[in-house]
Every structure is written in C-alpha cells, then in structure tokens.
Design a protein around this motif. Structure first.
Motif, PDB file in Angstrom:
ATOM      1  N   ALA A   1       0.844  -1.197   0.000  1.00 48.52           N
ATOM      2  CA  ALA A   1       0.000   0.000   0.000  1.00 48.52           C
ATOM      3  C   ALA A   1       0.881   1.250   0.000  1.00 48.52           C
ATOM      4  CB  ALA A   1      -0.907  -0.016   1.228  1.00 48.52           C
ATOM      5  N   PRO A   2       0.450   2.313  -0.688  1.00 50.44           N
ATOM      6  CA  PRO A   2       1.291   3.520  -0.818  1.00 50.44           C
ATOM      7  C   PRO A   2       1.789   4.075   0.514  1.00 50.44           C
ATOM      8  CG  PRO A   2      -0.598   3.656  -2.282  1.00 50.44           C
ATOM      9  CD  PRO A   2      -0.812   2.429  -1.441  1.00 50.44           C
ATOM     10  N   LEU A   3       1.018   3.928   1.582  1.00 51.00           N
ATOM     11  CA  LEU A   3       1.416   4.467   2.880  1.00 51.00           C
ATOM     12  C   LEU A   3       2.738   3.869   3.372  1.00 51.00           C
ATOM     13  CD1 LEU A   3       0.690   6.255   5.325  1.00 51.00           C
ATOM     14  CD2 LEU A   3      -0.610   4.317   6.248  1.00 51.00           C
TER      15      LEU A   3
ATOM     16  N   ASN B   1       7.741   3.923   1.629  1.00 46.74           N
ATOM     17  CA  ASN B   1       9.052   4.349   2.128  1.00 46.74           C
ATOM     18  C   ASN B   1       9.738   3.279   2.961  1.00 46.74           C
ATOM     19  OD1 ASN B   1       8.745   6.851   0.897  1.00 46.74           O
ATOM     20  ND2 ASN B   1       7.873   7.810   2.732  1.00 46.74           N
ATOM     21  N   ASN B   2       8.970   2.278   3.399  1.00 49.99           N
ATOM     22  CA  ASN B   2       9.536   1.214   4.236  1.00 49.99           C
ATOM     23  C   ASN B   2       9.782  -0.075   3.451  1.00 49.99           C
ATOM     24  OD1 ASN B   2       7.178   2.764   5.974  1.00 49.99           O
ATOM     25  ND2 ASN B   2       9.088   2.513   7.122  1.00 49.99           N
TER      26      ASN B   2
ATOM     27  N   GLU C   1      13.147  -1.968   4.025  1.00 51.83           N
ATOM     28  CA  GLU C   1      13.200  -2.644   5.314  1.00 51.83           C
ATOM     29  C   GLU C   1      12.352  -3.908   5.290  1.00 51.83           C
ATOM     30  OE1 GLU C   1      12.585  -1.614  10.078  1.00 51.83           O
ATOM     31  OE2 GLU C   1      12.336  -0.053   8.540  1.00 51.83           O
ATOM     32  N   ILE C   2      11.195  -3.830   4.613  1.00 47.97           N
ATOM     33  CA  ILE C   2      10.325  -5.007   4.493  1.00 47.97           C
ATOM     34  C   ILE C   2      11.023  -6.110   3.719  1.00 47.97           C
ATOM     35  CG2 ILE C   2       8.185  -5.852   3.430  1.00 47.97           C
ATOM     36  CD1 ILE C   2       6.957  -3.078   4.023  1.00 47.97           C
ATOM     37  N   ARG C   3      11.658  -5.765   2.624  1.00 49.62           N
ATOM     38  CA  ARG C   3      12.359  -6.761   1.802  1.00 49.62           C
ATOM     39  C   ARG C   3      13.500  -7.419   2.588  1.00 49.62           C
ATOM     40  NH1 ARG C   3      12.099  -7.209  -3.669  1.00 49.62           N
ATOM     41  NH2 ARG C   3      10.425  -6.051  -4.688  1.00 49.62           N
ATOM     42  N   ALA C   4      14.235  -6.604   3.349  1.00 46.72           N
ATOM     43  CA  ALA C   4      15.337  -7.152   4.137  1.00 46.72           C
ATOM     44  C   ALA C   4      14.818  -8.133   5.184  1.00 46.72           C
ATOM     45  CB  ALA C   4      16.107  -6.017   4.804  1.00 46.72           C
TER      46      ALA C   4
ATOM     47  N   GLU D   1      -0.886  11.530   4.106  1.00 43.95           N
ATOM     48  CA  GLU D   1      -0.894  10.868   5.412  1.00 43.95           C
ATOM     49  C   GLU D   1       0.494  10.327   5.716  1.00 43.95           C
ATOM     50  OE1 GLU D   1      -3.486   7.484   7.818  1.00 43.95           O
ATOM     51  OE2 GLU D   1      -3.559   7.599   5.629  1.00 43.95           O
ATOM     52  N   GLU D   2       0.915  10.484   6.938  1.00 40.07           N
ATOM     53  CA  GLU D   2       2.216   9.991   7.369  1.00 40.07           C
ATOM     54  C   GLU D   2       2.038   8.816   8.306  1.00 40.07           C
ATOM     55  OE1 GLU D   2       4.566  13.088   9.003  1.00 40.07           O
ATOM     56  OE2 GLU D   2       4.687  14.234   7.129  1.00 40.07           O
ATOM     57  N   LEU D   3       2.973   7.879   8.233  1.00 41.46           N
ATOM     58  CA  LEU D   3       2.935   6.679   9.066  1.00 41.46           C
ATOM     59  C   LEU D   3       3.655   6.962  10.380  1.00 41.46           C
ATOM     60  CD1 LEU D   3       2.206   3.620   9.182  1.00 41.46           C
ATOM     61  CD2 LEU D   3       4.479   3.182   8.255  1.00 41.46           C
ATOM     62  N   SER D   4       2.957   6.810  11.478  1.00 39.89           N
ATOM     63  CA  SER D   4       3.566   7.063  12.786  1.00 39.89           C
ATOM     64  C   SER D   4       4.503   5.921  13.166  1.00 39.89           C
ATOM     65  CB  SER D   4       2.484   7.223  13.856  1.00 39.89           C
ATOM     66  OG  SER D   4       1.816   5.986  14.069  1.00 39.89           O
TER      67      SER D   4
END
Length: 290
Positions: free
Chosen positions: A39-41, A44-45, A48-51, A121-124
């Motif tokens: 999901a677009p939100l 940016n991560n 990290e998810i792939r790692a 929207e930013e992810l906290s």
C-alpha cells in the motif's frame, strides 16, 4: 530438519482507524524471487520489508501483500475558489461554442487539477512497529507451514533412500552368480581354442582376472551405501539443507550409473532401473526443499 519452500501466512491487525492485512505466499525457486504489493502508505519502508522477508524466509518464489483499508473516510478538502473559476471559465467557453450540455460542466470541474485534494498521510512510529510485528508474525506462520510440509516430505525421502540402500543387498546374490558365469564362459572359450590357437594360458588367466576385476562393483556398492547413510544424517541436521541433499543425490546417481554399466547382468540392471526410478522421485521432491 526438512523445510519445504511452499508456505502461506496471513495476519490482520487494526491500527488507528485502519485495517491492515499482511499475506505471504511462497513456492519453490532456486534463488530468492521476491515480489511485493505494498500500500502507498508503506512505500518508504519497502527496503526494510524486503530485508526482513529475505532474512526470515531465505529462498523461494515469494509473493508479499501489504494492504490497507480505512475504517473511516479520509479527510478531503475542496478548493472552492478554484472550482468556481473553472466552472465560470468552462461555462463561458461552452456558451461561446453553443454547447448545450452544460450539466456536464460540474463533473468536469471536479476532475480538474487541485480542485479536490487529500492531505498526505504519514505513518507514525507506533503504527510502523505494529506493522513490523505483523510481518514478523506472518513470516513465522509461513515457516511453521514450511516445517509441516517438510515433515511430510522427510518421511517420503527416508522411505525412498532406504529402499535404494536395501536394493544394494539385492544385488549381492546376482553379483556372485555373474562372476562365476563369466569365468565359466571364459574357461569354455579357452578350452575350445586349445589345440587350434597357440596362446599363453598363464597370460590368458591374468587377462581374465584383470577383466573380472574391472567388472567388480564392490566399491560402487560401498560408496552408494555411504551416500545413502550420509543423506539420512544430513536430514537430521538442525538446518534445512536442500542444496546439500541435492548434491548427495547426484553422487548416488553417479554410483548407480556406474553399477549399471559394470554389472553386465540383466537381473542387476533391473535392480539398477528400480534404483534410478526412486532416485528420480527424490530429485523431483528435493526441488521443493529449502
């Protein structure tokens, strides 16, 4: 320990008005082949998810899905001044062109740039920690699935490698008869040649001995048995050694092929064919092992 490359895991969580679902599906592959739909939100991560996934799941064709559903409508803002300006301009243009379909202008205005906007929207940090925990839980579910599948495959591997090892003993009685039959055949040939052709009987005996020694399959039987035992030992290792087991099976195949080519006996070759059949079934299943 045997671990299959086939696996599935799914985790759903609720965080700050959002329903988030993590789903992972894995199949066999020689290397890590990771495909993600995020999901677009969470873009940016993605690194990290792939790692995290590559560390936890190691290898295989992996499809990763991270989806987001909002439990409430997002905040939407409408630039009224810009919308009015668009509407007046398009209405005047429509009138100048004698366009009677003025009812469509309002819908066109809503589609114009910057009329409707949704705040970024930013992810906290708290939400991201919850999502990471969900990804970790999903990876754990996939690994549990892989272990269950691997346990079933391990029973099949053990059965087939033990069948190949047991077939080695089936070769022994035919091997003894084969040598005796070949020696008798050579002796009969020597007797038939006696008086017709001059030859050194001692040299002929030596040549027969060397020939029969080359046809001896004791060494191949010993090595094949050791490879089978090593395969079973490797299966008990704490790690899943799919590639290593594949190499051992290749060595088994070499010994079986040599045994078949040196046997020079129909009954032994039949046993060799059965060995090859079980070995091919092992190879097919080993392609699914991590």
């Amino acid at each position: 320990m045997i671990k299959s490359m086939t696996g599935f895991g799914r985790t759903a969580i609720e965080v700050t008005g959002k329903s988030i679902t993590v789903e992972i599906r894995t199949l066999n592959s020689k290397q890590l082949d990771l495909n993600t739909r995020i999901a677009p939100l969470f873009r940016n991560n993605e690194n990290e998810i792939r790692a995290m996934i590559s560390h936890e799941l190691e290898r295989g064709k992996i499809d990763f899905y991270l989806t987001l559903d909002r439990n409430s409508a997002p905040n939407v803002s409408i630039n009224s001044g810009l919308a009015k300006s668009y509407f007046e301009t398009l209405s005047a243009l429509s009138k100048d062109l004698n366009n009677p379909v003025e009812s469509d202008i309002f819908m066109q205005v809503l589609r114009m740039p910057d009329v409707i906007s949704t705040p970024q929207e930013e992810l906290s940090d708290e939400d991201w920690v919850a999502v990471k925990d969900a990804i970790q839980e999903t990876c754990n579910k996939v690994n549990d699935f892989r272990l269950t599948e691997g346990a079933a495959l391990a029973k099949d591997f053990e059965k087939r490698i033990c069948m190949i090892r047991d077939m080695i003993d089936e070769v022994t009685p035919f091997e003894e008869n084969r040598i005796a039959t070949l020696r008798a055949k050579f002796e009969k040939g020597m007797a038939d040649l006696a008086g017709k052709v001059q030859f050194d009987a001692n040299r002929m005996e030596q040549e027969i001995f060397f020939y029969l020694e080359k046809l001896d399959i004791t060494e191949e039987k010993v090595r094949l048995r050791k490879h089978c035992n090593y395969f079973l030992e490797t299966m008990e290792s704490p790690e899943s050694n799919g590639k290593k087991l594949g190499f051992i099976v290749q060595e088994c195949g070499r010994e079986i092929n040599t045994l078949g080519s040196k046997s020079n006996d129909f009954q032994i070759q039949q046993i060799v064919v059965r060995m090859k059949d079980e070995l091919e079934k092992l190879k097919e299943q080993l392609a699914n092992i991590l």
